[in-house]
Enzyme design. Structure first.
Site, mmCIF file in Angstrom:
data_model
loop_
_atom_site.group_PDB
_atom_site.id
_atom_site.type_symbol
_atom_site.label_atom_id
_atom_site.label_comp_id
_atom_site.label_asym_id
_atom_site.label_seq_id
_atom_site.Cartn_x
_atom_site.Cartn_y
_atom_site.Cartn_z
ATOM 1 N N GLY A 11 1.065 -1.251 0.180
ATOM 2 C CA GLY A 11 -0.193 0.055 -0.120
ATOM 3 C C GLY A 11 0.842 1.307 0.009
ATOM 4 C CB ALA A 12 4.489 1.841 -1.196
ATOM 5 N N GLY A 14 -0.174 4.737 -0.862
ATOM 6 C CA GLY A 14 -1.523 5.307 -0.156
ATOM 7 C C GLY A 14 -1.144 6.371 1.002
ATOM 8 C CB ILE A 16 -0.712 4.972 6.164
ATOM 9 C CG1 ILE A 16 -1.819 5.359 6.924
ATOM 10 C CG2 ILE A 16 0.524 4.457 6.873
ATOM 11 C CD1 ILE A 16 -2.480 3.917 7.346
ATOM 12 N NE ARG A 98 -13.550 -4.968 13.633
ATOM 13 C CZ ARG A 98 -12.555 -3.941 13.680
ATOM 14 N NH1 ARG A 98 -12.961 -2.956 13.255
ATOM 15 N NH2 ARG A 98 -11.345 -4.351 13.793
ATOM 16 C CG ASN A 105 -9.498 -5.697 3.339
ATOM 17 O OD1 ASN A 105 -9.127 -5.419 2.256
ATOM 18 N ND2 ASN A 105 -10.056 -4.672 4.016
ATOM 19 C CG ASP A 159 -5.893 1.618 19.358
ATOM 20 O OD1 ASP A 159 -6.625 2.393 18.745
ATOM 21 O OD2 ASP A 159 -5.341 0.640 18.479
ATOM 22 N NE ARG A 162 -5.966 7.516 17.091
ATOM 23 C CZ ARG A 162 -6.774 6.738 16.149
ATOM 24 N NH1 ARG A 162 -7.411 5.645 16.449
ATOM 25 N NH2 ARG A 162 -6.609 7.140 14.912
ATOM 26 C CG HIS A 187 -6.799 -0.976 15.164
ATOM 27 N ND1 HIS A 187 -6.582 0.289 16.077
ATOM 28 C CD2 HIS A 187 -7.215 -0.717 14.186
ATOM 29 C CE1 HIS A 187 -6.665 1.095 15.259
ATOM 30 N NE2 HIS A 187 -7.256 0.643 14.192
HETATM 31 P P1 NAX Z 1 -4.973 4.351 1.139
HETATM 32 O O1 NAX Z 1 -6.664 3.833 0.545
HETATM 33 O O2 NAX Z 1 -4.822 5.714 1.150
HETATM 34 O O3 NAX Z 1 -4.106 3.384 0.742
HETATM 35 C C1 NAX Z 1 -4.054 2.102 0.724
HETATM 36 C C2 NAX Z 1 -3.274 1.785 -0.536
HETATM 37 O O4 NAX Z 1 -3.247 0.366 -0.507
HETATM 38 C C3 NAX Z 1 -3.820 2.123 -1.860
HETATM 39 O O5 NAX Z 1 -2.676 2.763 -2.712
HETATM 40 C C4 NAX Z 1 -4.028 0.791 -2.402
HETATM 41 O O6 NAX Z 1 -3.757 0.972 -3.819
HETATM 42 C C5 NAX Z 1 -3.132 -0.164 -1.923
HETATM 43 N N1 NAX Z 1 -3.633 -1.527 -1.809
HETATM 44 C C6 NAX Z 1 -4.816 -2.112 -1.808
HETATM 45 N N2 NAX Z 1 -4.852 -3.429 -1.903
HETATM 46 C C7 NAX Z 1 -3.579 -3.861 -1.928
HETATM 47 C C8 NAX Z 1 -2.839 -5.031 -2.081
HETATM 48 N N3 NAX Z 1 -3.648 -6.264 -2.191
HETATM 49 N N4 NAX Z 1 -1.777 -5.015 -2.145
HETATM 50 C C9 NAX Z 1 -0.880 -3.917 -2.018
HETATM 51 N N5 NAX Z 1 -1.360 -2.662 -2.037
HETATM 52 C C10 NAX Z 1 -2.907 -2.656 -1.873
HETATM 53 O O7 NAX Z 1 -5.306 4.036 2.929
HETATM 54 P P2 NAX Z 1 -4.594 4.493 4.081
HETATM 55 O O8 NAX Z 1 -4.969 5.677 4.790
HETATM 56 O O9 NAX Z 1 -3.081 4.516 3.603
HETATM 57 O O10 NAX Z 1 -4.691 3.191 5.040
HETATM 58 C C11 NAX Z 1 -4.238 1.961 5.035
HETATM 59 C C12 NAX Z 1 -4.760 1.024 5.912
HETATM 60 O O11 NAX Z 1 -4.610 1.083 7.261
HETATM 61 C C13 NAX Z 1 -6.426 1.017 5.979
HETATM 62 O O12 NAX Z 1 -6.758 -0.537 5.927
HETATM 63 C C14 NAX Z 1 -6.782 1.726 7.051
HETATM 64 O O13 NAX Z 1 -7.958 1.139 7.667
HETATM 65 C C15 NAX Z 1 -5.765 1.233 7.947
HETATM 66 N N6 NAX Z 1 -5.217 1.909 9.253
HETATM 67 C C16 NAX Z 1 -4.854 1.135 10.416
HETATM 68 C C17 NAX Z 1 -4.982 1.829 11.627
HETATM 69 C C18 NAX Z 1 -4.573 0.810 12.865
HETATM 70 O O14 NAX Z 1 -4.124 1.464 13.987
HETATM 71 N N7 NAX Z 1 -4.144 -0.313 12.814
HETATM 72 C C19 NAX Z 1 -4.968 3.249 11.786
HETATM 73 C C20 NAX Z 1 -4.930 4.049 10.348
HETATM 74 C C21 NAX Z 1 -5.711 3.127 9.401
HETATM 75 O O15 NAX Z 1 -6.989 3.661 9.427
#
Ligand code: NAX
Length: 325
Positions: A11-12, A14, A16, A98, A105, A159, A162, A187
C-alpha cells in the site's frame, strides 16, 4: 555500516505509505546508522502514483536509502524481506459492516502470507496495519506455516499513543511522561485501554484522574478518535498511523524501555484467558527482537468485561474468515 536491511511496505502509494516511507528512509525506525532497501508493493492501479513517490524518495537524497524496488507482485516485494509493513488493504466503504470488511480484505492476506512464507528472510518480522488488522494478521500468519507465529503482529500502538496523549493533556504533562499504557484486544472501537496500570512520571494514573473519567470519557475518546479525525479532516489518520507503525517496529528492533511496556497485537498462548491462537493486543516487553507478554496485571470486573468483549469480537471475526485460515 551494517548491511542494508530489506524493508517491504505494501500500500506504498497510499496515505499512510506516503507518511511512512520517508521516515523509514531517514533512519527513524532502525537507527541512523542502518541502511535500508525499500521494497514497495502496490496493486496495478497504484503503480503510477508509486512511481511518483519513488521520485520523491530519490529527490530526498537520504544517505541511508540504498535501493528501491517496486512491484505489483508480492513474491517480488517480499523477496528476502526482513521487516514487513502490511499497510495496503481495501478501505471500509459506506454501509459496510466490520464483517464485510473482514471478508473483503481476507483474501489479500492469504496471498501475502503465502508470499512471505515462500520469499521472506529467515529473520522476517511483520506488522499488519491494514484493517481489520488483527484478523488480517491472523490470516497472514496461518498462511505462512514455515514462519514462526511470533513474527506476525498487528498495530494497536496508535491506540496506545492516543491514550497517552489524552492522559497527558488531562494531567498537564507531556505524552512522554505517560508510561505502561496497555491496550488489550482488537484494533477497533472495542479495544480496552488498561488505564489502571498506566503511570504518569512513575505515579499511578488512577491517583491523578477520577475513575468516572477513566471509565467513561477517556475510553470513549480513545476508541472514537479514528472517527473524530475523519470527521474533522475528511480523511482518516495517516501521519499519526505512520508514526505509530514506526514506534511499533522501532520498539521491536531496539527493545522496550526498562520498567515500561508497549502494546502489540500478537498471537495468544492463553494469557489473560484469551483463546490460544487469536491475534490479540497485549502489553509486551521486548529484548533482542523477541517479545514477551506481560502477565499478571490485575484486572477488576470492569477490565475483565472489557477484555472479554474483545475476545467475543475477535472470535466472531475469526469465524467470518475461517475458510481462509
Ligand atoms: P489508502 O487507501 O490511502 O491506501 C491504501 C493503499 O493500499 C492504496 O494505495 C491501494 O492501492 C493499496 N492496496 C490495496 N490493496 C492492496 C494490495 N492487495 N496490495 C498492495 N497494496 C494494496 O489507505 P491508508 O489511509 O494508507 O490506510 C491503509 C490501511 O490502514 C487501511 O486499511 C486503514 O483502515 C488502516 N489503518 C489502520 C490503523 C491502525 O491503527 N491499525 C489506523 C489507520 C488506518 O485507518
Amino acid at each position: 555500516m551494517p548491511a542494508p536491511l530489506k524493508v517491504a511496505v505494501t500500500g506504498a502509494a497510499g496515505n499512510i505509505g506516503y507518511a511512512l516511507l520517508f521516515r523509514i528512509a531517514s533512519g527513524d525506525v532502525f537507527g541512523k546508522d542502518q541502511p535500508v532497501i525499500l521494497q514497495l508493493l502496490e496493486i496495478p492501479p497504484g503503480m503510477k502514483a508509486l512511481d511518483g513517490v519513488v521520485m520523491e524518495l530519490n529527490d530526498a537524497a537520504f544517505p541511508l536509502l540504498h535501493g528501491i524496488v517496486t512491484a505489483d507482485d508480492p513474491n517480488v516485494a517480499f523477496d528476502g524481506a526482513q521487516q514487513v509493513f502490511l499497510v495496503g488493504s481495501r478501505p471500509r466503504g459506506p454501509g459496510m459492516l466490520r464483517s464485510d470488511l473482514v471478508a473483503a480484505n481476507g483474501p489479500i492476506f492469504v496471498g501475502q502470507g503465502q508470499a512471505i512464507n515462500a520469499k521472506a528472510a529467515d529473520d522476517v518480522r511483520v506488522i499488519v496495519v491494514g484493517n481489520p488488522c488483527n484478523s488480517n494478521a491472523l490470516i497472514a500468519m496461518n498462511n505462512a506455516p514455515d514462519v514462526p507465529r511470533e513474527r506476525f503482529s498487528a498495530m494497536t500502538r496508535l491506540d496506545e499513543n492516543r491514550a497517552k496523549s489524552q492522559i497527558a493533556g488531562r494531567v498537564g504533562v507531556t505524552a512522554g511522561q505517560v508510561t505502561n499504557m496497555a491496550i488489550f484486544g482488537n484494533h477497533g472501537p472495542a479495544m480496552f485501554p488498561a488505564f489502571a496500570h498506566a503511570k504518569v512520571a512513575g505515579q499511578a494514573v488512577t491517583d491523578k484522574l477520577p475513575l468516572d473519567y477513566l471509565q467513561g470519557d477517556f475510553i470513549d475518546t480513545v476508541s472514537g478518535r479514528g472517527k473524530a479525525i475523519i470527521d474533522a479532516r475528511g480523511a482518516s489518520s495517516a501521519a499519526s498511523a505512520a508514526a505509530a507503525a514506526i514506534d511499533h517496529m522501532s520498539t521491536w528492533w531496539h527493545g522496550t524501555a526498562p520498567g515500561d511496556f508497549n502494546s502489540m497485537a500478537v498471537v495468544s498462548r492463553g494469557e489473560y484467558g484469551v483463546p490460544e491462537g487469536l491475534i490479540y493486543s497485549f502489553p509486551v516487553t521486548i529484548e533482542n527482537g523477541e517479545w514477551t507478554i506481560v502477565e499478571g496485571l490485575e484486572m477488576d470486573a470492569f477490565a475483565k468485561a472489557g477484555l472479554q468483549k474483545n475476545v467475543d469480537e475477535l472470535l466472531e471475526e475469526r469465524d467470518a474468515v475461517k475458510d481462509l485460515l
